[in-house]
Enzyme design. Structure first.
Site, mmCIF file in Angstrom:
data_model
loop_
_atom_site.group_PDB
_atom_site.id
_atom_site.type_symbol
_atom_site.label_atom_id
_atom_site.label_comp_id
_atom_site.label_asym_id
_atom_site.label_seq_id
_atom_site.Cartn_x
_atom_site.Cartn_y
_atom_site.Cartn_z
ATOM 1 C CD GLU A 85 59.437 -105.919 25.729
ATOM 2 O OE1 GLU A 85 59.431 -105.727 26.962
ATOM 3 O OE2 GLU A 85 60.495 -105.983 25.065
ATOM 4 C CD GLU A 189 58.941 -109.015 28.389
ATOM 5 O OE1 GLU A 189 60.026 -108.496 28.769
ATOM 6 O OE2 GLU A 189 58.689 -109.234 27.201
#
Length: 255
Positions: A85, A189
């Site tokens: 991320e 995710e």
């Protein structure tokens, strides 16, 4: 991780279990002693005093070592994430994108890519952001690294409806990423809670749900089905649910 949650020894052991079940293996390098996410990209303590030059070597050596160790025991990773991320970079502040300058981040990503390919050329390199919230954000990031000559194989996006908006938005971002860069896309995710209750004495990350999906087992299952269908329809090649073993029982917190 310094907390002991995960380290090379645990990854090597778990990789044997994964491969024994006939599954493919994705190794997600956070390059931190704790979880890395869009708001937290802290250098590991061992690298805390290192500048961008040394960090390039650190990333290369660490990535290569873990990959080579996995390969040596017959569990070569099928894919590798260079960072987790990394919306505005990794290994802050050296690898942080400031004033739209992707120079340092691109050097780190190239180190990770080159190390992975030196270990095993067939291993797919994923670059993962949580930018399924808007095409503008996703293009800003991936255009930024592409302009610096960064190579990658798969574009990874996080999608959580409570933070990233509608399934329609996610569909549009996935479809655009696929066509704009000519690379496969995964939802790296996603998750949805089945309850807002506290069962483990660790504060809940999510306390309210998204419209149309109650915080129930059925709501969770329906939402995950819709995420998979939307991603598939947009052309994504896969979806990772994070974290399916994170059961809410006392003592089982984030670490």
């Amino acid at each position: 991780m310094s907390s002991g949650y995960n380290n090379k020894a645990k990854v090597l052991a778990y990789a044997r279990t994964v491969k024994a079940k006939g599954l493919k293996l994705l190794i997600d390098f956070h390059y931190s002693d704790t979880w890395a996410d869009p708001g937290t990209q802290i250098k590991p303590a061992a690298w805390s005093s290192h500048g961008i030059g040394q960090l390039q070597t650190d990333v290369y050596d660490y990535t290569y070592d873990v990959c080579a160790s996995l390969k040596a025991q017959g569990t070569t990773p099928d894919s590798v994430q260079i960072g987790n991320e990394i919306n505005v970079g990794m290994l802050w502040n050296d690898g942080k994108v400031i004033n739209n300058d992707f120079t340092n981040l691109s050097l780190l990503l190239k180190s990770g890519y080159n190390a992975t390919k030196a270990c095993n050329s067939a291993t797919q390199v994923i670059i993962h952001t949580a930018n399924a919230d808007s095409d503008e954000h996703a293009r800003w990031f991936y255009d930024g690294i592409r302009a610096k000559g960064v190579a990658w194989d798969i574009t990874g996006l996080s999608y959580y409806c409570m933070w990233h908006g509608s399934l329609n938005t996610m569909y549009n971002v996935v479809a655009d990423m696929r066509s704009r860069y000519g690379k496969d896309v995964v939802i790296a995710e996603t998750a949805y809670p089945f309850t807002a209750d506290d069962a483990d004495s660790t504060g809940n990350s999510v306390t309210s749900g998204c419209s149309g999906y109650p915080l129930t087992w059925e709501g969770q299952a329906t939402h995950f089905t819709h995420v998979q269908n939307t991603a598939r329809d947009a052309g994504a090649i896969g979806v990772f649910y994070w974290e399916p073993t994170w059961y809410a029982v006392p003592g089982n917190g984030w670490d």
